[in-house]
Scaffold this active site. Structure first.
Site, short mmCIF file in Angstrom:
data_model
loop_
_atom_site.label_atom_id
_atom_site.label_comp_id
_atom_site.label_asym_id
_atom_site.label_seq_id
_atom_site.Cartn_x
_atom_site.Cartn_y
_atom_site.Cartn_z
N HIS A 16 37.54 -19.59 -12.92
CA HIS A 16 36.99 -19.52 -14.27
C HIS A 16 38.11 -19.51 -15.30
CE1 HIS A 16 32.79 -17.66 -13.19
NE2 HIS A 16 33.01 -18.83 -12.62
N GLU A 68 30.05 -24.97 -15.27
CA GLU A 68 29.34 -24.12 -16.23
C GLU A 68 29.97 -24.29 -17.61
OE1 GLU A 68 30.07 -20.37 -14.44
OE2 GLU A 68 28.31 -20.45 -13.15
#
Length: 337
Positions: free
Chosen positions: A41, A110
């Site tokens: 991430h 995402e």
């Protein structure tokens, strides 16, 4: 009897800083686990107390400190903020440094990680994200042959590109799937398949595993040759109150799929997650203080056809979890193999 049973640990990059996360990987090997995977991430799901160390730097650090652990991402999105050719180069280098130990877990992405790094326009629908993923995997595999590659795809291109340091056979690619469409692709094209726990057993027994089998069959592949990995969310502690409370940090996992894929700000993500009651947060987890009960709740995933169990523990005291896991759960699970 579970053929090829492997037990691993999810190194929670959203929860721990770089040094602590490396030590966690080292402890995983010391506690007898077979693999350790890390998320990738750019931003965490929590603004306060969150972390987001770089997965590739972490993998090399853990690789230098360990001897046998399988290392990999779970998962990386090689399609927006990364050029897949550069991802292919990075993983080829790690594959040379740690032969037979490196895998690349990939997913469709995402908004939280991609918009902050400059993605313009509306966040793409699943169809485009999936098409980008398939194209990126093909490009990376072409590059892992070591040949000069002229690639002209819809989203990516190379001209006379070569990766000069490549391990023999390239890098195993594990495909993450939350539904049957991508699961079929994993069966058709992945050395491994990745899913996550806590979504109702029908998803695994009626949709995901049958789709992986279907994809493998259509590609004339042996389903048993595909490493079927599941991240199992487990909060195990001999103190029942601690087992429940430890899940709180990971409340963002209990947001809807739409929220998780579309919210692009950690502050907004944290606010939405903290509004959830602890009982709702804990539903995504196996919460237990009894080892036999915990194993009984894990066993259905093995029965469904998943062989590689990667445990994600939510508490801040990861050494305590590893100590308890090695003592109470690992022997019971390995006895099933």
């Amino acid at each position: 009897m579970v053929q090829g049973l492997k037990l691993g640990l999810k190194a929670s990059a959203e929860q721990f800083g770089p040094r602590d996360l490396v030590e966690l990987g080292v402890m995983a090997e010391e506690h007898g686990l077979d693999s350790v995977t890390v998320s990738d991430h750019f931003q965490p799901w929590r603004h306060n107390g969150g972390h987001a160390p770089f997965s590739i730097a972490w993998m090399t650090a853990v690789g230098e400190r360990t001897q046998r652990l399988q290392l990999g991402t779970s998962v990386m999105t090689p399609t927006f903020r990364y050029n897949p050719a550069v991802v292919a180069q990075a993983f080829a280098t790690m594959g040379c440094l740690y032969p037979g130990r490196v895998m690349l877990g990939v997913g469709t992405g995402e908004a939280l990680n991609e918009i902050a790094t400059g993605f313009k326009g509306e966040w793409p629908e699943f169809k485009e994200r999936f098409a980008r993923l398939r194209e990126s995997v093909q490009l990376m595999r072409d590059l892992w042959t070591g040949d000069r590659v002229d690639f002209e795809g819809e989203y990516y291109s190379t001209k006379g590109a070569s990766i000069y340091d490549v391990p023999e056979g390239g890098i195993p690619v594990y495909i993450a799937a939350g539904g049957p469409v991508v699961a079929r692709y994993a069966g058709r094209a992945g050395e491994g398949f990745i899913c996550t726990s806590g979504k109702g057993m029908d998803l695994y027994t009626e949709k995901l595993i049958p789709a992986v089998k279907e994809g493998a069959e259509k590609a004339a592949r042996n389903f048993a040759d595909i490493d079927r990995m599941i991240e199992i969310k487990i909060s195990y502690d001999t103190d029942p109150a601690a087992a429940l409370e430890n899940t709180r940090f990971w409340a963002p996992l209990s947001l809807t799929a739409e929220q998780k894929h579309s919210i692009d700000d950690p502050i907004e993500m944290e606010a939405a997650a903290d509004a959830l009651p602890i009982e709702q947060v804990a539903k995504r987890w196996i919460v237990s203080s009894d080892p036999d009960e915990a194993v009984e709740m894990i066993k259905p995933y093995l029965d469904a056809g998943l062989n590689h169990l990667v445990f994600h523990a939510p508490g801040h005291d990861q050494k305590r979890f590893l100590d308890l896991f090695e003592r109470d759960l690992a022997p019971r699970l390995r006895a099933l193999a």
